[in-house]
Design an enzyme around this catalytic site. Structure first.
Site, short mmCIF file in Angstrom:
data_model
loop_
_atom_site.label_atom_id
_atom_site.label_comp_id
_atom_site.label_asym_id
_atom_site.label_seq_id
_atom_site.Cartn_x
_atom_site.Cartn_y
_atom_site.Cartn_z
N LYS A 1 0.83 -1.21 0.00
CA LYS A 1 0.00 0.00 0.00
C LYS A 1 0.86 1.26 0.00
O LYS A 1 0.59 2.20 -0.73
CB LYS A 1 -0.91 -0.01 1.24
CG LYS A 1 -1.46 1.35 1.64
CD LYS A 1 -2.29 1.25 2.89
CE LYS A 1 -2.04 2.16 4.05
NZ LYS A 1 -1.29 3.33 4.04
N ASN A 2 1.91 1.26 0.84
CA ASN A 2 2.68 2.50 0.99
C ASN A 2 3.72 2.70 -0.10
O ASN A 2 4.51 3.64 -0.04
CB ASN A 2 3.33 2.56 2.38
CG ASN A 2 2.28 2.84 3.45
OD1 ASN A 2 1.14 3.18 3.13
ND2 ASN A 2 2.64 2.68 4.71
N ARG B 1 -3.13 10.28 2.30
CA ARG B 1 -1.98 11.18 2.50
C ARG B 1 -1.22 11.45 1.20
O ARG B 1 -0.15 12.02 1.22
CB ARG B 1 -1.03 10.59 3.55
CG ARG B 1 -1.72 10.40 4.88
CD ARG B 1 -0.78 10.26 6.01
NE ARG B 1 0.09 11.39 6.21
CZ ARG B 1 -0.27 12.56 6.71
NH1 ARG B 1 -1.54 12.79 7.02
NH2 ARG B 1 0.61 13.52 6.87
N ASP C 1 -4.72 7.98 8.70
CA ASP C 1 -5.03 7.56 10.07
C ASP C 1 -4.90 8.70 11.07
O ASP C 1 -4.02 9.55 10.94
CB ASP C 1 -4.07 6.44 10.49
CG ASP C 1 -4.42 5.13 9.80
OD1 ASP C 1 -5.41 5.11 9.04
OD2 ASP C 1 -3.71 4.15 10.02
N ASP D 1 4.38 1.14 12.13
CA ASP D 1 3.22 0.41 11.60
C ASP D 1 3.15 -1.04 12.12
O ASP D 1 2.15 -1.72 11.91
CB ASP D 1 3.26 0.37 10.06
CG ASP D 1 3.26 1.76 9.46
OD1 ASP D 1 2.65 2.66 10.06
OD2 ASP D 1 3.89 1.96 8.41
N1 EPU Z 1 6.95 14.90 10.28
C1 EPU Z 1 7.04 16.24 10.50
N2 EPU Z 1 6.89 17.08 9.42
C2 EPU Z 1 6.64 16.62 8.16
C3 EPU Z 1 6.55 15.25 7.95
C4 EPU Z 1 6.70 14.40 9.01
O1 EPU Z 1 7.25 16.68 11.60
O2 EPU Z 1 6.54 17.44 7.23
C5 EPU Z 1 7.10 13.98 11.43
C6 EPU Z 1 5.79 13.88 12.20
O3 EPU Z 1 6.08 13.74 13.56
C7 EPU Z 1 5.16 12.59 11.68
C8 EPU Z 1 6.41 11.73 11.51
O4 EPU Z 1 7.38 12.66 11.02
O5 EPU Z 1 4.26 12.10 12.62
C9 EPU Z 1 6.31 10.61 10.51
O6 EPU Z 1 5.90 11.13 9.25
P1 EPU Z 1 6.41 10.59 7.85
O7 EPU Z 1 6.41 11.74 6.90
O8 EPU Z 1 7.66 9.82 8.02
O9 EPU Z 1 5.27 9.57 7.48
P2 EPU Z 1 4.17 9.66 6.33
O10 EPU Z 1 4.83 9.80 5.00
O11 EPU Z 1 3.09 10.57 6.69
C10 EPU Z 1 4.31 7.07 5.91
C11 EPU Z 1 3.32 5.95 5.87
C12 EPU Z 1 2.84 5.66 7.29
C13 EPU Z 1 4.04 5.27 8.13
C14 EPU Z 1 5.07 6.40 8.09
C15 EPU Z 1 6.33 6.08 8.86
C16 EPU Z 1 2.27 6.27 3.73
C17 EPU Z 1 1.06 6.64 2.97
N3 EPU Z 1 2.18 6.36 5.05
O12 EPU Z 1 3.59 8.19 6.43
O13 EPU Z 1 1.98 4.56 7.20
O14 EPU Z 1 3.62 5.06 9.46
O15 EPU Z 1 5.41 6.68 6.72
O16 EPU Z 1 6.94 5.00 8.32
O17 EPU Z 1 3.28 5.87 3.17
C18 EPU Z 1 0.01 3.36 7.54
O18 EPU Z 1 0.26 2.78 6.50
O19 EPU Z 1 -0.91 3.03 8.31
C19 EPU Z 1 0.80 4.52 7.91
C20 EPU Z 1 0.43 5.38 8.84
#
Ligand code: EPU
Length: 431
Positions: free
Chosen positions: A21-22, A90, A114, A304
């Site tokens: 998915k990701n 997202r 989420d 995750d």
């Molecule tokens: N963060 C910031 N600023 C930003 C971006 C991130 O402060 O601009 C911090 C925040 O604290 C945030 C944390 O970094 O809570 C993690 O964010 P990240 O950008 O790494 O994650 P994401 O891209 O929003 C993806 C996956 C998530 C997974 C995370 C970490 C997708 C669509 N989502 O999210 O997956 O937990 O990376 O590996 O790829 C899921 O699949 O259920 C899910 C939540």
């Protein structure tokens, strides 16, 4: 829609991972970078793919998905401003770079996904601004322009954010000049995106210190790419095997995607075996041992994975701890599991000596899990995608019948999960 589950039985057999998915959603966005057809294989039939397909179709892409193969072609950007979609995830913010590269302007709706903390996107916006974008945050959308085109930049992320790393790469591959991205995230799903872009003609080097070096090229071309298998699904199935006292071969699981998880399984005293087909997980006769884990970015223990692992830890004698360092609020599921008989105590204090960016901020980001507890079936309501899967795993571990309401949210990330779990002997009905 609901699942009715009769739990308490060991699950055994073989199950095959779906495409990740990701990764798939980002690979679909990457196809916007060329006017030639991109073919993606191993595309899972999940809600997130439908949401991204809606985004791309609004932009002007032609998309056909047949038997898990998606063909995406965007000969022309018909609409670079997409302020609304019918459903949220997202992904839309990742389209800013490709749209700016091809159309010079872009607008995408705010993000969903989420509810696990504030999930800011400041790092995405700062990186795109460094690459030459001028971004305005509107009431429900981000609007961006690149009046002089995107150009290379030196960017250092304050945190190795998955999304900000992907956003920077997607924007930099067609920018003029060289981009250096320091403190980047290196999750296997990001490397899958890098592989696809490289096969489209991009020049992306990975340095020795979590740094990407990207040389912008004039044009990218079409590609055929196979989506990597979903390692988050693998962890869910592994936890199910061990927690139900079963034995499951998870086909397509790649050892190098799960090194940290496999170490945790071994420390717990559970068993796994690497086979050509995948990885087999099972519970041995000897008692399992409690464990302290801390979530972090790759190659660490992924955030995750902590929810399915928490259900498993309820079945382990002694006190285990999970310290969540990625999200401020990812223990919402504890209350529901406690309702089934678990003994999980969410806490705000970090374990002693653990350096953590949430230290002293009052976030409930630690959980103590006292085991072994007997779970009993009950009524559950899906909060979000991953905690929905926790509900399913807990219901399969619990004695008796459970009813899980709101399973559409689980379908956003898990392809036909009920059907696939039935092949392992799970008694699960969708009504
Ligand atoms: N963060 C910031 N600023 C930003 C971006 C991130 O402060 O601009 C911090 C925040 O604290 C945030 C944390 O970094 O809570 C993690 O964010 P990240 O950008 O790494 O994650 P994401 O891209 O929003 C993806 C996956 C998530 C997974 C995370 C970490 C997708 C669509 N989502 O999210 O997956 O937990 O990376 O590996 O790829 C899921 O699949 O259920 C899910 C939540």
């Amino acid at each position: 829609m609901k699942f009715i589950i009769q739990g308490g039985k060991p699950l055994t057999g073989k199950i095959t991972l779906a495409g990740a998915k990701n990764a798939v959603s980002k690979l679909m966005v990457a196809s916007l970078l060329t006017d030639e057809p991109c073919m993606l294989e191993n595309v899972p039939a999940i809600g997130d793919v439908e949401i991204v397909a809606e985004l791309l179709r609004t932009i002007g892409s032609e998309i056909e998905i047949v038997n898990g193969t998606a063909t995406v072609r965007t000969p022309e950007i018909m609409q670079s401003r997409v302020p609304e979609l019918t459903r949220r995830n997202r992904i839309p913010i990742l389209a800013l770079g490709p749209l700016l590269s091809r159309a010079g302007e872009a607008e995408v709706p705010f993000l969903g996904g989420d509810r696990i903390g504030p999930r800011p996107v400041d790092l995405h916006l700062k990186a795109l601004e460094a690459l030459g974008a001028v971004i305005e945050t509107r009431d429900h959308s981000y609007s961006a322009e690149a009046p002089h085109g995107l150009h290379g930049a030196h960017i250092k992320l304050e945190f190795p954010s998955v999304g900000a790393t992907e956003n920077t790469i997607l924007a930099a591959v067609l920018a003029k000049g060289k981009t250096v991205l320091e403190n980047a995230a290196l999750e296997p799903e990001i490397m899958d995106l890098v592989k696809m872009l490289q096969n489209m003609g991009a020049i992306i080097e990975l340095g020795a210190h979590r740094d990407f070096h990207i040389e912008g090229v004039e044009k990218l071309h079409g590609v055929t790419h196979r989506v990597l298998p979903d390692r988050n699904e693998a962890v869910s199935f592994a936890c199910l095997a061990i927690a139900t006292g079963g034995d499951i071969l998870v086909r397509e699981t790649k050892q190098d995607h799960l090194i940290t998880f496999l170490n945790a399984v071994r420390r717990l005293g559970a068993e796994y075996e690497i086979k050509l087909e995948g990885i087999r997980f099972w519970k041995p006769r000897a008692e399992l041992q409690p464990l302290d884990i801390e979530t972090t970015y790759h190659p660490g223990f992924m955030s995750d994975w902590q929810q399915p692992f928490a259900v498993l830890l309820t079945q382990v004698p002694g006190e285990s701890t999970i310290h969540e360092t990625i999200y401020e609020d990812r223990f919402g599921y504890a209350e529901e599991l406690n309702g089934l008989g678990a003994a999980i105590t969410p806490l705000t204090e970090c374990p002693a000596d653990a350096p953590c960016r949430f230290n002293g901020k009052g976030f409930v980001h630690v959980a103590k899990i006292a085991g072994e507890t007997t779970l009993h079936g009950g009524k559950l309501k899906v909060r979000d995608l991953r905690s929905g899967m926790v509900d399913v795993i807990a219901a399969l571990v619990a004695d008796g019948e459970s009813e899980i309401e709101g399973v559409e949210e689980i379908d956003r990330g898990y392809e036909k999960i009920d059907e696939r779990l039935r092949s392992l002997g799970a008694q699960i009905k969708r009504i």
